[in-house]
Enzyme design. Structure first.
Site: not given
Ligand code: NAP
Length: 525
Positions: A204, A285, A319, A419
């Protein structure tokens, strides 16, 4: 097989590469918006509901529409992955590994076309887009080799009279849920690790960058991945996420994204659903609040450059981005001056312009949430750079923010703890190195960090006491390389899976021990 080597990023100071990117962008725009299906069990499926993908640099520009999966499609995808697991899990590791090598070769061949899409869909300047693509190639090449290592004979203590063997076998059907900020690298890395180990996947992608997700699905198909091994089901996380995570046939969830969603997934996955016969494994992560410490004896030119590059590369939407610099009192004013000058010199603009250093943030939601933090920051620190939406030719219809710096921020201020995930940097004064370390460790996160210092004693102290999964000395805190800097964080930054490292594939495998008593020649047929 050749030893693993990191893919080189294209040199965009060369006219040929700049022209190549300009042509690829023009071709993408000429082609017009595309409609992209789901892919379930090898079948292309449309649902009549769409996720629109627009250019964050010019929201009027529709890049394409991707079919939106709902519950029925998510269930079909899980069933297709379940069906494909029977044969894919028994496919020889060398054959699975070969698919990844071929996928890497296809990405190299389609490099400029994919770079152009990364630029327009994710708002990356050419260098960042190609860095994302090079990292995707690295993950494919690295995990392809790693699989062969795990498939080889595993050392066991010998016992007379027994033939013992430990093999690594796959887990089952996994949910792969990546973020948008490395829409090719992270998506490719998470997917490749899951499938090269013999699992099958419901993928997804993020709703912000589904077109790039589709390109990887196409690449894997062209590379010979059998139908049903990767099922591509874009859809809103809030609509189908819970259903996928809680489904009894899902064996593991590989997630990268925010702390909030990661914790929710972890909690839901811990509940046992009707008919479920295993404990789900969760690799999560999550976010960061990454700090750079500048010591009193540091090379302050290098430190200021490293802070600016780490804080504002890809608009602070990594991140690993530096969102706090903790600077020792004797050099504080000078480092602040240099960081402010560096931030002010960054050209904000459309990513198509080679002079641009800071492009748009990913969307309207991000613009609003980051702007809210900028307002909070105005009450918590001294605004010394930026602080507003960027104005200028070509910026009116995109989500552009000025690189923003707050000085004299209290270590416990919200902009120092939460963050923000945008181009906002907090500068904090520390009276000595011990206090700087204490401040650096005072958040719930623990992802990346850096220390600029010439003191061996201080570096060694930080080596032990600075609690971050990826700690860098005298260099910036972004730009981890596959195989060189295995990546993952502590505490609320996640499960420290160390993507791009030798332990990573183990997360998608389980070890099986077969012990055979050695019988006499006539005792066994
Ligand atoms: P996000 O809002 O948490 O979304 C990540 C993924 O989860 C998306 O595919 C999203 O789909 C999906 N999702 C949302 N709600 C969900 C649910 N209830 N159940 C299952 N999946 C769900 O994060 P983001 O805005 O895409 O990414 C930014 C974040 O990622 C930041 O916090 C960043 O620090 C973190 N990040 C961490 C790393 C690491 O290696 N630690 C690397 C990169 C990014 P939708 O798009 O459809 O909502």
């Amino acid at each position: 097989m050749e030893l693993f080597r990191n893919e080189q990023i294209l040199d965009f100071s060369q006219g040929a590469n700049r022209d190549g990117i300009a042509h690829a962008i023009a071709a993408l725009l000429d082609q017009g918006p595309e409609d992209v299906p789901l892919k379930i069990g090898g079948e292309r499926v449309v649902t009549g509901r769409w996720i629109e993908s627009r250019d964050p640099g010019d929201a009027r520009r529709l890049l394409g529409r991707v079919a939106r999966a709902g519950a029925p499609e998510a269930l079909r995808a899980i069933a297709a992955a379940d069906g494909a697991f029977r044969t894919w899990s028994r496919t020889p590791p060398a054959d699975r590994s070969a698919v990844l090598h071929r996928a890497a070769a296809i990405i190299r061949r389609r490099r400029l076309e994919l770079d152009a899409l990364l630029m327009l869909e994710a708002g990356k300047v050419a260098l960042e887009a190609d860095g994302d693509l090079a990292e995707a190639i690295d993950f494919l090449e690295f995990y392809a080799r790693e699989m062969l290592r795990y498939a080889g004979e595993q050392p066991l203590v010998k016992l007379a009279g027994e033939a013992n063997a430990l093999t690594y076998i796959p887990l089952g059907v996994g949910a792969v849920i990546p973020p948008w900020n490395f829409p090719l690298a992270i998506l490719a890395g998470m997917t490749a690790a899951a499938v090269v180990t013999g699992n099958t996947v419901v993928l997804k992608p993020s709703s912000e960058t589904p077109l790039i997700g589709w390109r990887l699905a196409e690449v894997l198909e062209e590379a010979g991945l059998p139908a049903g091994v990767v099922n591509f089901v874009p859809g809103s996380g809030s609509e189908i996420g819970d259903l996928i995570v809680q489904h009894p046939r899902i064996r593991f969830i590989s997630f990268t994204g925010s702390k909030e969603v990661g914790l929710r997934i972890n909690e839901l996955a811990a509940r046992t659903s009707e008919g479920q016969i295993w404990i789900k494994r969760v690799v999560a992560e999550m976010g960061g609040k990454d700090s750079i410490i500048v010591d009193a004896d540091a090379d302050i030119t290098a430190a200021a450059d490293g802070i600016v590059a780490s804080a504002f590369g890809y608009q602070g939407q990594k991140c690993s981005a530096c969102s706090r610099a903790i600077i020792l009192d004797p050099v504080y004013d000078e480092v602040v001056r240099r960081v402010v000058a560096g931030a002010g010199a960054l050209r904000v603009g459309p990513v198509e312009d080679p002079a641009t250093r800071v492009g748009p943030v990913i969307g309207e939601g991000a613009l609003r949430s980051i702007s809210k933090y900028i307002e909070i920051g105005k009450g918590e620190g001294r605004l010394v750079a930026g602080g507003a939406r960027a104005q200028g030719p070509g910026l009116d219809n995109g989500f552009f923010l000025e690189p923003t710096v707050f000085a004299d921020v209290h270590p416990k201020a919200r902009i120092s703890q939460e963050e923000i995930f945008g181009p906002v940097l907090a500068l904090i004064r520390a009276r000595d190195f011990d206090q700087a370390l204490a401040i650096a460790n005072n958040t719930e996160f623990g992802l990346t960090a850096a220390v600029y210092s010439r003191s061996r004693a201080h570096l060694e102290k930080a080596r032990v006491e600075f609690h971050a999964g990826n700690l860098y000395f005298n260099r910036k805190c972004t730009g981890a390389l596959v195989g060189v800097h295995p990546f993952g964080g502590f505490n609320m930054s996640g499960t420290d899976s160390k993507a791009g490292g030798r332990d990573y594939l183990l997360l998608f495998l389980q070890a099986k021990l077969v012990s055979e008593k050695v019988l006499g020649p006539r005792e066994v047929q």
